[in-house]
Scaffold this motif. Structure first.
Motif, mmCIF file in Angstrom:
data_model
loop_
_atom_site.group_PDB
_atom_site.id
_atom_site.type_symbol
_atom_site.label_atom_id
_atom_site.label_comp_id
_atom_site.label_asym_id
_atom_site.label_seq_id
_atom_site.Cartn_x
_atom_site.Cartn_y
_atom_site.Cartn_z
ATOM 1 N N VAL A 59 -23.691 -100.074 6.210
ATOM 2 C CA VAL A 59 -23.884 -101.240 7.061
ATOM 3 C C VAL A 59 -25.028 -100.989 8.051
ATOM 4 C CG1 VAL A 59 -22.838 -102.667 8.865
ATOM 5 C CG2 VAL A 59 -21.518 -102.060 6.840
ATOM 6 N N GLY A 100 -24.925 -112.767 13.919
ATOM 7 C CA GLY A 100 -23.747 -112.016 13.502
ATOM 8 C C GLY A 100 -23.738 -110.559 13.898
ATOM 9 N N SER A 101 -22.565 -110.062 14.110
ATOM 10 C CA SER A 101 -22.417 -108.625 14.261
ATOM 11 C C SER A 101 -21.221 -108.186 13.425
ATOM 12 C CB SER A 101 -22.230 -108.248 15.732
ATOM 13 O OG SER A 101 -21.063 -108.834 16.240
ATOM 14 N N ILE A 102 -20.999 -106.922 13.351
ATOM 15 C CA ILE A 102 -20.005 -106.390 12.421
ATOM 16 C C ILE A 102 -18.933 -105.581 13.144
ATOM 17 C CG2 ILE A 102 -19.706 -105.086 10.273
ATOM 18 C CD1 ILE A 102 -21.916 -106.727 9.503
ATOM 19 N N ALA A 120 -27.636 -104.447 10.251
ATOM 20 C CA ALA A 120 -26.698 -105.367 10.886
ATOM 21 C C ALA A 120 -26.023 -104.599 12.020
ATOM 22 C CB ALA A 120 -25.653 -105.815 9.877
ATOM 23 N N ALA A 155 -22.030 -107.114 4.160
ATOM 24 C CA ALA A 155 -22.772 -107.177 5.419
ATOM 25 C C ALA A 155 -24.140 -107.817 5.212
ATOM 26 C CB ALA A 155 -22.927 -105.777 6.003
ATOM 27 N N GLN A 156 -24.772 -107.498 4.107
ATOM 28 C CA GLN A 156 -26.106 -108.043 3.828
ATOM 29 C C GLN A 156 -26.047 -109.566 3.692
ATOM 30 O OE1 GLN A 156 -29.266 -106.041 3.248
ATOM 31 N NE2 GLN A 156 -29.781 -108.098 3.950
ATOM 32 N N HIS A 215 -25.452 -111.028 7.014
ATOM 33 C CA HIS A 215 -26.617 -110.818 7.871
ATOM 34 C C HIS A 215 -27.728 -111.811 7.529
ATOM 35 C CE1 HIS A 215 -28.723 -108.518 10.789
ATOM 36 N NE2 HIS A 215 -29.661 -108.099 9.960
ATOM 37 N N ASP A 216 -27.876 -112.071 6.230
ATOM 38 C CA ASP A 216 -28.890 -113.035 5.791
ATOM 39 C C ASP A 216 -28.532 -114.445 6.238
ATOM 40 O OD1 ASP A 216 -30.220 -111.006 4.634
ATOM 41 O OD2 ASP A 216 -29.527 -111.408 2.586
ATOM 42 N N PRO A 271 -28.193 -115.227 12.028
ATOM 43 C CA PRO A 271 -28.877 -114.239 12.861
ATOM 44 C C PRO A 271 -28.023 -113.725 14.025
ATOM 45 C CG PRO A 271 -29.698 -116.439 13.347
ATOM 46 C CD PRO A 271 -28.684 -116.575 12.256
#
Ligand code: GDP
Ligand code: MG
Length: 443
Positions: free
Chosen positions: A261, A241-243, A266, A231-232, A235-236, A239
């Motif tokens: 998470v 993104g979602s999970i 995120a 996730a990290q 996420h990096d 911008p």
């Protein structure tokens, strides 16, 4: 520990708070320890766990309790709030505007649950009346298209794909052209990548070609804390993104995945809770915690705590504490609890009990209350006020008069003397919370 087990363990911890005669430092510390142990068993990050248990302890002990709120309610509220914070403060919904097209692209490593998730999302939006379509761009895995097609057919969602084509970007743009007038287009991608780096590279390439409104990373919830690394990285990289955390059903490590998470900030927008197409839900941390604990949201929880503490006039209370507690008083207590609704309902409101009481037993409790009423009505006023005078011949008479048996009458008397004893203990301890409220008897 599966999520439902996690939930019932947390529940057990709270139950102790509910049942403790007094909420003192020892009760709070034990609660913090119980929660700590439970979360660690659920594979949650040690640092996070220590943080949350410390915060619960500190807040429960030091925070000033607002007027009109009992210490007990406050402690439960603190636990609820901190668990919710642990899983992400606020829900982040995936917004879709009717009449406007929303392109959603799913990414994630192979086996994480993308294809299943794509179908689940399609079903989710279809149910909400949105014109939804699916596109399969997985050109690597044999049978990838067939898998999605099968799912799509089942829910009658149009699908575009070309199992013979090589270029995923071309398939995607063809699909988007085809579904020009749709409101939600969900694009499933290949996940052959073993590591995040190449996954993110492909994601970026496809993103350029597709220009999705939302890229959703699908993470397998069974990988536990490892989920944070994926996730990290994601996420990096982007911008927007979602999970989507999949496979939260029955997984030993779902709690670990979710909290890990959530901790990196995120936004988790959806969770997958089973293999079936309808096993999807938007992630709402407070609701999730409520469900985890087998309760609703915080407000209904506090309401439950309040309802379970039955109001009692202060005068009467003082009389009870000074030892003037008769059988009639006991009956009135049960009766007043009953007036809040059928006993079954009341008992269900008591946190901890709903987990433990089998249906049959609840009926017995209600039946028993009815019998008590008849038995008490068959007693003389002296007997009601001073049950000490009961002899075996009096017991016999009451049993006959009420159509019950001696054993049942004795049981009633036993319950009475137990409660009377409880009153005495309470008087000795001079419980701070025991001002205007009367705790529900246990058992
Ligand atoms: P992909 O390779 O990322 O497309 O993953 P798939 O969608 O093909 O899913 C891989 C496996 O996980 C399949 O056997 C699915 O049935 C299963 N799966 C996906 N989501 C869930 C879920 O929420 N719960 C459970 N129990 N299984 C799931
Ligand atoms: Mg797939």
């Amino acid at each position: 520990m599966a999520l439902d087990r996690l939930g019932s363990s947390l529940y057990d911890a709270l139950k102790k708070v509910f049942r403790a005669p007094v909420i003192d430092e020892e009760t709070v510390k034990e609660l913090a320890r119980d929660i700590q142990r439970t979360l660690l068993q659920a594979d949650m990050n040690v640092k996070l766990v220590l943080e949350i248990s410390k915060r619960i302890e500190d807040r429960a002990l030091k925070e000033k309790v607002p007027p009109g709120v009992s210490r007990r309610e406050h402690v439960i509220k603190v636990v609820y709030e901190e668990l919710t914070r642990f899983l992400g403060e606020k829900p982040v919904p995936l917004k879709v505007e009717p009449g406007k097209r929303k392109i959603i692209m799913l990414v994630g490593i192979q086996g994480s649950g993308k294809t299943t998730g794509a179908a689940k999302l399609a079903r989710y939006f279809q149910k909400r009346g949105l014109k939804t379509a699916l596109v399969c761009t997985d050109t690597y895995r044999p049978g990838a298209y067939a898998q999605l097609q099968q799912l799509a057919n089942r829910i009658k969602i149009p699908i575009y794909g070309d199992p013979k084509a090589k270029k995923s970007a071309v398939i995607a743009s063809d699909g988007l052209r085809k579904f020009d007038d749709y409101e939600v287009v969900i694009i499933d991608t290949a996940g052959r990548h073993k590591e995040e780096k190449s996954l993110i590279q492909e994601m970026k390439m496809l993103e350029k070609a597709i220009r999705p409104d939302e890229v959703i990373l699908v993470i397998d919830g069974t990988i536990g804390q490892q989920a944070a690394i994926q996730a990290q990285a994601f996420h990096d990289a982007t911008p927007i993104g979602s999970i989507f955390v999949a496979k939260l059903d029955g997984s030993a490590r779902g709690g670990g995945a979710l909290s890990a998470v959530a901790a990196i900030g995120a936004p988790i927008k959806f969770i997958g809770t089973g293999e079936k197409i309808n096993d999807i839900e938007p992630f709402v941390p407070s609701r999730f915690v409520g469900r985890l604990l087998g309760m609703g949201d915080l407000e209904s929880l506090i309401e439950k705590v309040r309802e379970a503490e039955v109001h009692l006039p202060e005068k009467k209370m003082r009389a009870f504490l000074s030892g003037r507690f008769t059988l009639t008083d006991m009956y009135d207590q049960f009766e007043s609890m009953k007036s809040l609704g059928p006993l079954r309902h009341i008992l269900k409101l008591v946190p901890g009990l709903s987990y433990n009481i089998p249906d049959g037993m609840m009926e017995m409790a209600e039946d028993r209350l009815k019998k008590w009423k008849v038995m008490i009505e068959s007693m003389t006023p002296e007997e009601r006020d001073n049950p000490k005078i009961f002899t075996s011949s009096r017991v016999k008479r009451v049993a006959r008069g009420s159509g019950t048996n001696e054993k049942e009458v004795k049981e009633l008397l036993k319950q009475y003397s137990m409660m009377k004893k409880m009153m005495k203990t309470l008087r000795r301890k001079r419980l701070p919370f025991f001002g205007k409220k009367f705790p529900i008897p246990q058992g």
